[in-house]
Design an enzyme around this catalytic site. Structure first.
Site, PDB file in Angstrom:
ATOM      1  N   ARG A  94       0.846  -1.195   0.000  1.00 40.25           N
ATOM      2  CA  ARG A  94       0.000   0.000   0.000  1.00 40.25           C
ATOM      3  C   ARG A  94       0.877   1.239   0.000  1.00 40.25           C
ATOM      4  O   ARG A  94       1.774   1.370   0.830  1.00 40.25           O
ATOM      5  CB  ARG A  94      -0.913   0.004   1.225  1.00 40.25           C
ATOM      6  N   HIS A  97      -3.434  10.839   0.705  1.00 41.01           N
ATOM      7  CA  HIS A  97      -2.904  10.572   2.042  1.00 41.01           C
ATOM      8  C   HIS A  97      -2.304  11.863   2.575  1.00 41.01           C
ATOM      9  O   HIS A  97      -1.133  11.947   2.925  1.00 41.01           O
ATOM     10  CB  HIS A  97      -1.860   9.456   1.997  1.00 41.01           C
ATOM     11  N   GLU A 140      -7.849   7.861   6.326  1.00 42.31           N
ATOM     12  CA  GLU A 140      -8.177   8.390   7.657  1.00 42.31           C
ATOM     13  C   GLU A 140      -8.910   9.729   7.584  1.00 42.31           C
ATOM     14  O   GLU A 140      -8.390  10.790   7.994  1.00 42.31           O
ATOM     15  CB  GLU A 140      -6.921   8.465   8.515  1.00 42.31           C
ATOM     16  N   ASN A 199      -7.699   1.164   9.657  1.00 42.95           N
ATOM     17  CA  ASN A 199      -6.417   1.455  10.308  1.00 42.95           C
ATOM     18  C   ASN A 199      -6.619   1.405  11.818  1.00 42.95           C
ATOM     19  O   ASN A 199      -7.404   2.201  12.355  1.00 42.95           O
ATOM     20  CB  ASN A 199      -5.908   2.848   9.901  1.00 42.95           C
ATOM     21  N   TYR A 204      -4.692   1.105  15.672  1.00 43.14           N
ATOM     22  CA  TYR A 204      -3.469   1.184  16.475  1.00 43.14           C
ATOM     23  C   TYR A 204      -3.702   0.856  17.934  1.00 43.14           C
ATOM     24  O   TYR A 204      -2.881   0.212  18.580  1.00 43.14           O
ATOM     25  CB  TYR A 204      -2.831   2.571  16.346  1.00 43.14           C
ATOM     26  N   GLU A 246      -3.595  -0.432   7.946  1.00 42.13           N
ATOM     27  CA  GLU A 246      -2.531   0.030   8.844  1.00 42.13           C
ATOM     28  C   GLU A 246      -2.682  -0.616  10.213  1.00 42.13           C
ATOM     29  O   GLU A 246      -3.795  -0.638  10.749  1.00 42.13           O
ATOM     30  CB  GLU A 246      -2.575   1.555   9.051  1.00 42.13           C
TER      31      GLU A 246
HETATM   32  C1  LIG Z   1      -3.175  15.322  22.356  1.00 40.59           C
HETATM   33  C2  LIG Z   1      -4.433  15.080  21.543  1.00 40.59           C
HETATM   34  O1  LIG Z   1      -4.156  14.065  20.592  1.00 40.59           O
HETATM   35  C3  LIG Z   1      -5.270  13.832  19.750  1.00 40.59           C
HETATM   36  C4  LIG Z   1      -5.012  12.657  18.869  1.00 40.59           C
HETATM   37  O2  LIG Z   1      -3.814  12.919  18.062  1.00 40.59           O
HETATM   38  C5  LIG Z   1      -3.525  11.980  17.114  1.00 40.59           C
HETATM   39  C6  LIG Z   1      -2.297  12.061  16.486  1.00 40.59           C
HETATM   40  C7  LIG Z   1      -1.965  11.121  15.532  1.00 40.59           C
HETATM   41  C8  LIG Z   1      -2.864  10.104  15.217  1.00 40.59           C
HETATM   42  C9  LIG Z   1      -2.511   9.076  14.259  1.00 40.59           C
HETATM   43  C10 LIG Z   1      -1.278   8.848  13.709  1.00 40.59           C
HETATM   44  N1  LIG Z   1      -1.434   7.740  12.981  1.00 40.59           N
HETATM   45  C11 LIG Z   1      -0.394   7.015  12.239  1.00 40.59           C
HETATM   46  C12 LIG Z   1      -0.559   7.463  10.806  1.00 40.59           C
HETATM   47  N2  LIG Z   1      -1.789   6.911  10.208  1.00 40.59           N
HETATM   48  C13 LIG Z   1      -1.610   7.199   8.802  1.00 40.59           C
HETATM   49  C14 LIG Z   1      -0.131   7.048   8.543  1.00 40.59           C
HETATM   50  O3  LIG Z   1       0.304   8.179   7.844  1.00 40.59           O
HETATM   51  C15 LIG Z   1       0.532   6.979   9.920  1.00 40.59           C
HETATM   52  O4  LIG Z   1       1.668   7.822   9.979  1.00 40.59           O
HETATM   53  N3  LIG Z   1      -2.687   7.327  13.022  1.00 40.59           N
HETATM   54  N4  LIG Z   1      -3.352   8.127  13.835  1.00 40.59           N
HETATM   55  C16 LIG Z   1      -4.099  10.042  15.843  1.00 40.59           C
HETATM   56  C17 LIG Z   1      -4.438  10.984  16.809  1.00 40.59           C
END
Ligand SMILES: CCOCCOc1ccc(-c2cn(C[C@@H]3NC[C@@H](O)[C@H]3O)nn2)cc1
Length: 448
Positions: free
Chosen positions: A77, A121, A166, A294, A296, A352
């Site tokens: 991907r 993206h 996302e 995706n 995590y 992801e």
């Molecule tokens: C302090 C408040 O915080 C609020 C939430 O703040 C975030 C920050 C980051 C993410 C986040 C980062 N990733 C990984 C990426 N997905 C796509 C790909 O490009 C990866 O690099 N997924 N979600 C979510 C929430």
């Protein structure tokens, strides 16, 4: 130990994205993206890092594909950088940009690796942000023009397509929380962005069908699975809002042709409304073929009137965390996939999943045992999900290699392959060899 065998046709892959790995930001006719601008804005990205060089995959993609072959994946991907294709967002097509992606995709196919392409993206051409970004219908139409260029160019070569990665990050992380580009902090703006990208998604799917483009198309929402801190209705409602904003806010319009009313009402209380125009919901709800999911982490949430637009606060339950601070809890993936069944047993790919573990080289090796443990737990959940009869068709680890992790810059490492950002030398981590074995065997041995 338990052995979990995967289906014979299960797709194993890895994932990356253009701005995070390509570099060559001023080469090949590429235009400026909102992430170029954001990264150059003091205080927005850790250490002032940016994607000017990144992993230099624009020049080193053949080396990257050799690593993919060594890993044994059958699916990769990646995303196409819109600013390489139409540098000013809505004007002339840049042939050099198309040629780069043709060379790349041809090399993937030569290696027997299926290209799995994300059209958007996050690297929006800056010129379109300058006219209001996704909240301006001109950006929507420009995206459709860009998508049609790509569909015409790569139909027959690419057979797996995602319109947006996302959407919650594009709309709310980037325009309500201001943590990602362009960094707005306004609820109405974020709702306008979410709606604009949904209309763009629907129009692109219409074009995909009209042009007879080969393959299947979908979208990749990110998941926020949350469970209530207490049995109080307020805490459950706070969870419902968190889950819904990542998932239902986007998938209800696509699968049901309407927004989740309880969330529309919630935002109306805050004075924000969805700018729906005649025909929008019919466009958005074009049938799609697949979903990318995706995942995590998950949260334990409770009601807190001071906790942002959703008044939903994540509680630290003392779980093991990755180095980016996210709790390691694979159970949420299983729960979410059952939650997703309300849209039907649609074809799903995990597009992801991975762990930020910032281990560094020690005697030429990276012993990232914590990343192996993370993958072991999550693949065991994948097996449970498949065993429950859910149409989970493939899995792409985030990420093939360490790369630019947005506002965290290069300090956060998600890769199966270590990247030395000075020399750009790639070094497979122990997790790379563990995943290589899983792919070769098509089963995972787990201690759970
Ligand atoms: C302090 C408040 O915080 C609020 C939430 O703040 C975030 C920050 C980051 C993410 C986040 C980062 N990733 C990984 C990426 N997905 C796509 C790909 O490009 C990866 O690099 N997924 N979600 C979510 C929430």
């Amino acid at each position: 130990m338990t052995i979990f065998q995967f289906p014979q046709d299960f797709r194993w892959g890895t994932a990356t994205a253009s701005y995070q790995i390509e570099g060559a930001a001023q080469e090949g006719g590429r235009g400026v993206s909102i992430w170029d601008t954001f990264a150059r804005t003091p205080g927005k990205v850790f250490n002032g890092d940016n994607g000017d060089v990144a992993c230099d995959s624009y020049h080193r993609y053949e080396e990257d594909i050799e690593l993919m072959k060594k890993l044994g994946i059958n699916t990769y991907r990646f995303s196409i950088a819109w600013p390489r294709i139409i540098p000013d967002g809505d004007g002339e097509i840049n042939r050099e940009g198309l040629d780069f992606y043709h060379r790349f995709v041809d090399k993937l196919l030569e290696a027997g690796i299926e290209p799995f392409c994300t059209l958007y993206h996050w690297d929006l051409p800056q010129t379109l942000e300058d006219i209001g970004g996704w909240g301006n219908r001109r950006t929507v139409d420009a995206f459709v023009k860009y998508a049609e260029v790509i569909f015409k160019e790569f139909s027959g070569k690419i057979n797996f397509w995602l319109t947006f990665n996302e959407p919650w990050c594009i709309a709310f992380l980037s325009n309500l929380l201001g943590i990602h580009a362009p960094g707005n902090k306004d609820l109405q703006t974020s709702i306008n962005v979410a709606h604009g990208l949904l209309v763009a998604h629907g129009k692109a799917v219409q074009s995909f069908r009209r042009l007879g483009t080969t393959g299947q198309i979908g979208i990749a929402p990110n998941v926020c699975w949350a469970e209530p801190y207490s049995k109080s209705p307020e805490d459950q409602a706070a969870c419902d809002r968190s889950i819904a904003l990542n998932t239902d806010w986007f998938l209800d319009p696509i699968y049901k042709g309407s927004y989740p009313q309880f969330m529309v009402d919630w935002f109306a209380e805050a004075g924000a409304t969805v700018p729906i125009q005649e025909g929008d919901m019919e466009i958005i709800s074009q049938p799609i073929d697949l979903l990318g999911i995706n995942y995590y982490t998950m949260g334990i949430n409770r009601f807190n009137p001071e906790a942002g637009a959703l008044q939903s606060e994540e509680v630290d339950m003392g779980l093991t965390k990755t180095d980016i601070g996210w709790p390691v809890e694979s159970r949420g993936l299983y729960e979410f996939m059952h939650y997703l069944q309300k849209y039907g047993n649609v074809d799903v790919y995990i597009t992801e999943n991975g762990a930020c573990i910032n281990d560094d080289l020690e005697n030429g090796k990276i012993n990232d045992d914590r990343r192996i443990a993370y993958y072991e737990q999550h693949l065991a959940q994948i097996h449970r999900i498949i065993n429950d009869g859910i149409n989970l068709k493939g899995y792409m680890a985030w990420s093939l290699m360490d790369n630019f992790e947005w506002a965290e810059g290069y300090r956060m490492r998600f890769g199966l392959v270590h990247v030395d950002y000075r020399s750009l030398v790639r070094t497979p981590k122990e997790s790379f060899y563990w995943y290589q074995n899983v792919i070769k065997n098509n089963w995972v041995e787990t201690r759970i």
